[in-house]
Design a protein around this motif. Structure first.
Motif, mmCIF file in Angstrom:
data_model
loop_
_atom_site.group_PDB
_atom_site.id
_atom_site.type_symbol
_atom_site.label_atom_id
_atom_site.label_comp_id
_atom_site.label_asym_id
_atom_site.label_seq_id
_atom_site.Cartn_x
_atom_site.Cartn_y
_atom_site.Cartn_z
ATOM 1 N N GLN A 1 1.321 -1.046 0.346
ATOM 2 C CA GLN A 1 0.253 -0.273 0.157
ATOM 3 C C GLN A 1 1.308 1.344 0.091
ATOM 4 O O GLN A 1 1.851 1.410 0.951
ATOM 5 N N LYS B 1 -2.455 6.010 -1.147
ATOM 6 C CA LYS B 1 -3.936 4.767 -0.868
ATOM 7 C C LYS B 1 -4.356 5.028 1.030
ATOM 8 O O LYS B 1 -5.193 4.542 0.424
ATOM 9 N N TYR B 2 -2.948 4.777 1.443
ATOM 10 C CA TYR B 2 -3.847 5.130 2.435
ATOM 11 C C TYR B 2 -4.006 5.374 3.439
ATOM 12 O O TYR B 2 -5.210 6.031 3.998
ATOM 13 N N ASP C 1 -6.361 8.119 1.293
ATOM 14 C CA ASP C 1 -7.256 7.773 0.552
ATOM 15 C C ASP C 1 -8.589 6.508 1.101
ATOM 16 O O ASP C 1 -10.023 6.517 1.444
ATOM 17 N N GLN C 2 -7.870 5.263 1.821
ATOM 18 C CA GLN C 2 -8.727 4.535 3.029
ATOM 19 C C GLN C 2 -9.241 5.312 3.771
ATOM 20 O O GLN C 2 -10.038 5.617 4.437
ATOM 21 N N LYS D 1 -11.419 8.284 3.063
ATOM 22 C CA LYS D 1 -12.971 7.592 2.577
ATOM 23 C C LYS D 1 -13.516 6.874 3.674
ATOM 24 O O LYS D 1 -14.950 6.763 3.992
#
Length: 314
Positions: free
Chosen positions: A265, A269-270, A272-273, A276
């Motif tokens: 990851q 992406k972290y 964004d996670q 979200k």
């Protein structure tokens, strides 16, 4: 030509991971120029990409100061001659004042900063206050650098590592500010402290840096008979692949997140996670990373030579 000492060979080895003899040969081939020797080793396939954190040796401390609402923060580096002084409480109190000064300064560079009025004593400039501290502590000191970060649509995350050896500010734009978002920002700041990214994303990487790295990679391929004999199209692919791998090491959002459970990851992406999961829009806009003495060389003291020199009255 610089003297090729054992200490210089060791320094090159520490920076590149190359063998001792390879380091000695590279220094001899480049007249003792450390930076050129690193490129020589890379071109001959003896070293990985240069880690930009080399030659960190000066003493001192990095400290930051934030506004109560967390929307603005400043960071400073103040150097001293010895680690003993850097750990002194009086010195640390003074550096905290310098950080406080930086939080409200309008100075654009260190010269302007030193010339402005010292907010803690009327009639003094920042330079006057520094000179007073030098006189009291009896050791040379200097305010090396400062930076400010402000984010009205979010907050500025801060992180201090190793009791002031490394300081980090992260500009976080977000429409949700809660514990989870703050924890994410702190984790990103810790990533920056540990992994030393040089750029936020690929758009920040200078074109001349990319071209320079391509030439280094091409030279390394040319010096490898197995790879040099491959078709031009294949070589272009190798260059592209190696360049991308290097960029992922120095570009924050493309780095592998150090706490990633799958080891894959990325930092982006972290972020964004977490965004979200909290119904938020989050963007890392910029960062500042100061490491004490970064890029400076500390004078190498030889105790035996020092005693001998004093005995001879030198």
């Amino acid at each position: 030509m610089a003297a090729i000492t054992a200490a210089l060979v060791k320094q090159l080895r520490d920076l590149t991971g190359a063998g001792m003899m390879d380091c000695k040969k590279a220094l001899a081939a480049t007249d003792g120029d450390l930076d050129k020797a690193i490129e020589n080793l890379r071109e001959n396939g003896k070293a990985a990409a240069q880690k930009k954190a080399g030659r960190i040796a000066a003493e001192g401390i990095v400290m930051f100061k934030s506004t109560e609402d967390g929307k603005k923060a400043a960071i400073v580096e103040v150097n001293s001659e010895t680690d003993f002084v850097a750990k002194n409480e009086k010195f640390r109190t003074y550096v905290e004042q310098v950080a406080d000064q930086a939080l409200t300064t309008e100075a654009k560079d260190i010269d302007e900063f030193l010339a402005e009025p010292w907010k803690f004593e009327e009639g003094k400039t920042v330079k006057d206050a520094l000179d007073s501290e030098i006189a009291i502590i009896s050791e040379n000191m200097h305010i090396r650098r400062f930076a400010k970060v402000e984010e009205q649509n979010g907050f500025v995350a801060t992180y201090n590592h190793a009791d002031g050896k490394i300081g980090v500010l992260v500009d976080v734009e977000t429409d949700v500010v809660n514990d989870a978002i703050k924890e994410m920002a702190k984790n990103v700041a810790m990533q920056i402290a540990a992994m030393r990214p040089q750029y936020l994303d690929n758009s920040e990487v200078p074109a001349d840096y990319i071209e320079h790295e391509k030439e280094i990679i091409k030279a390394a391929i040319a010096n490898d008979p197995k790879e040099a004999s491959k078709p031009a199209k294949v070589i272009d692919g190798i260059v592209h692949g190696r360049l991308n791998k290097e960029l992922k090491e120095i570009v924050l959002l493309d780095q592998v997140y150090v706490k990633a459970e799958d080891g894959k990851q990325t930092v982006q992406k972290y972020v964004d996670q977490v965004a979200k999961a909290n119904g938020a829009k989050v963007a890392i806009k910029s960062f500042v990373r100061f490491e004490t003495g970064e890029g400076l060389e500390k004078k190498q003291e030889n105790f035996a030579e020092e005693v001998a020199a004093q005995a001879l009255g030198k």
